[in-house]
Design an enzyme around this catalytic site. Sequence first.
Site, PDB file in Angstrom:
ATOM      1  N   SER A   1      -1.370  13.426 -16.691  1.00 37.36           N
ATOM      2  CA  SER A   1      -2.426  13.952 -15.826  1.00 37.36           C
ATOM      3  C   SER A   1      -2.800  15.372 -16.224  1.00 37.36           C
ATOM      4  CB  SER A   1      -1.971  13.916 -14.366  1.00 37.36           C
ATOM      5  OG  SER A   1      -1.739  12.593 -13.951  1.00 37.36           O
TER       6      SER A   1
ATOM      7  N   TYR B   1      -8.723   4.546  -8.121  1.00 40.44           N
ATOM      8  CA  TYR B   1     -10.028   4.435  -7.457  1.00 40.44           C
ATOM      9  C   TYR B   1      -9.947   3.519  -6.242  1.00 40.44           C
ATOM     10  CZ  TYR B   1     -15.021   4.360  -6.582  1.00 40.44           C
ATOM     11  OH  TYR B   1     -16.242   4.485  -5.984  1.00 40.44           O
TER      12      TYR B   1
ATOM     13  N   TYR C   1       4.451   5.089 -13.345  1.00 39.57           N
ATOM     14  CA  TYR C   1       3.985   6.402 -12.901  1.00 39.57           C
ATOM     15  C   TYR C   1       3.335   6.243 -11.534  1.00 39.57           C
ATOM     16  CZ  TYR C   1       1.351  10.876 -13.299  1.00 39.57           C
ATOM     17  OH  TYR C   1       0.822  12.130 -13.108  1.00 39.57           O
TER      18      TYR C   1
ATOM     19  N   LYS D   1       8.184   7.879 -12.964  1.00 41.15           N
ATOM     20  CA  LYS D   1       7.816   9.241 -12.587  1.00 41.15           C
ATOM     21  C   LYS D   1       7.196   9.210 -11.200  1.00 41.15           C
ATOM     22  CE  LYS D   1       4.982  13.246 -13.648  1.00 41.15           C
ATOM     23  NZ  LYS D   1       3.911  13.853 -14.466  1.00 41.15           N
TER      24      LYS D   1
END
Length: 297
Positions: A44, A107, A133, A162
Amino acid sequence: MECNYITPAITAFDKNRQLDREALESLYDHLIGGGVDGILILGSIGEFFAIPLEDKKELIRLAVRHIDRRTKVLVGTGSMDVNETIELSKYACEQGADGVVVISPYYFSLSNESIEEYYDLVAKECPGDLYLYNFPDRTGYDLSPDLTLKLLRKHKNIAGYKDTLPGMDHTRELIKLIKPEFPEFKIYSGFDDNFAHNVLSGGDGCIAGLSNLVPELCSSWVRAFKANDFDLIAGIQRRIDQLMDIYQVGKPFVPYIKKAMLLKGIPVKDYCSFPLPVANEAQILKLEEILKKTDVI
């Protein structure tokens, strides 16, 4: 005590928002010299969402070649297009990456059944280690501990997770549920200030952004745990807690991490993908105040 601090590396761009190859190589040398346990590219903070596929492949080649086994290399390969996720995951593993990190589709909020189906397909096609993740602030939903356990029982190549949440409640539940059955499964926190909490709860450390700025401090935290030096662990916690203010200087935080690195003298520029902002004068003064207070500059 086993634990790791892995850096989700920023992506260095030039003024034309193209990959800055020289700065990227300098960045990786800086992180390795700072003693981090691994480097995640295209996470990110690495602005994966704004980089074309062919540029991602070039970045993977550059990183794997330049890092050259000096530390672990993970690659963020998540995409809204599952075919692109699979293509990039295969490519990263073929190029020599140690594993891929895949955020679930974002989204629209998805059901557990849809998330499971997505990871079933990716895990089946991925030829290497796959790290899940979880970032609910960006995906709109949670990758639950129960679903994670279900996926682990089906796919031997799912190697870690994560968990990017501000607190530790969710991560602790994950550790409590998963570790008894899969003790080798890696569970990392996504925010720096959760590192010590994570390790003390039985997790494996952090994949977190401040290590771009202070890799030497983060790696010394790992060494302090291995030495059972709890005075040093507590001292670093307090310093990291103060550095966490960088994340609040502006939104999103990526340009301000880059500006802080530049203020420290790390050879990268603060160019970001469009339309991420540029730090203004007041924000730069705030960053300088934080860095001086924490003895970074």
